[in-house]
Design a protein around this motif. Structure first.
Motif: not given
Length: 105
Positions: A11-13, A17-18, A100-105
């Motif tokens: 949850f912390e991770t 990230h969010d 941003i979401l589309n640029s994530m690996p």
């Protein structure tokens, strides 16, 4: 580690990230807003990019969007109302999040 500890760490991770994604989306939106305002001001190329960076930097003055709104509205001085700036930002934010979401690996 127990299952509870693992769950807490997950949850912390996820929260970190969010928050990072939200920060990046806000910065991308501010850049896009800055480029839009730059076009209205007649700036192109490096001048437009520099102005967009100034808009991004203005967001660090205080929490929320009001600092960016003051800068852009003040700079546009009659070319667009504060309401126009708010509407443009509202339209750009979903696009920035998608980028941003589309640029994530």
């Amino acid at each position: 580690m127990t299952t509870f500890d693992n769950r807490e760490q997950a949850f912390e991770t996820k929260y970190a990230h969010d928050e990072e994604m939200q920060f990046k989306a806000q910065a991308r939106c501010n850049k896009m807003l800055g480029l839009w305002a730059a076009r209205l001001l007649g700036k192109t190329g490096a001048d437009a990019e520099a102005y967009a960076r100034d808009v991004i930097k203005s967001d660090f003055e205080e929490a929320g969007f009001e600092d960016v709104l003051r800068k852009v509205s003040g700079d546009l001085d009659g070319l667009a109302s504060p309401e126009d700036v708010r509407e443009k930002r509202a339209a750009l934010l979903p696009e920035a999040k998608a980028q941003i979401l589309n640029s994530m690996p």
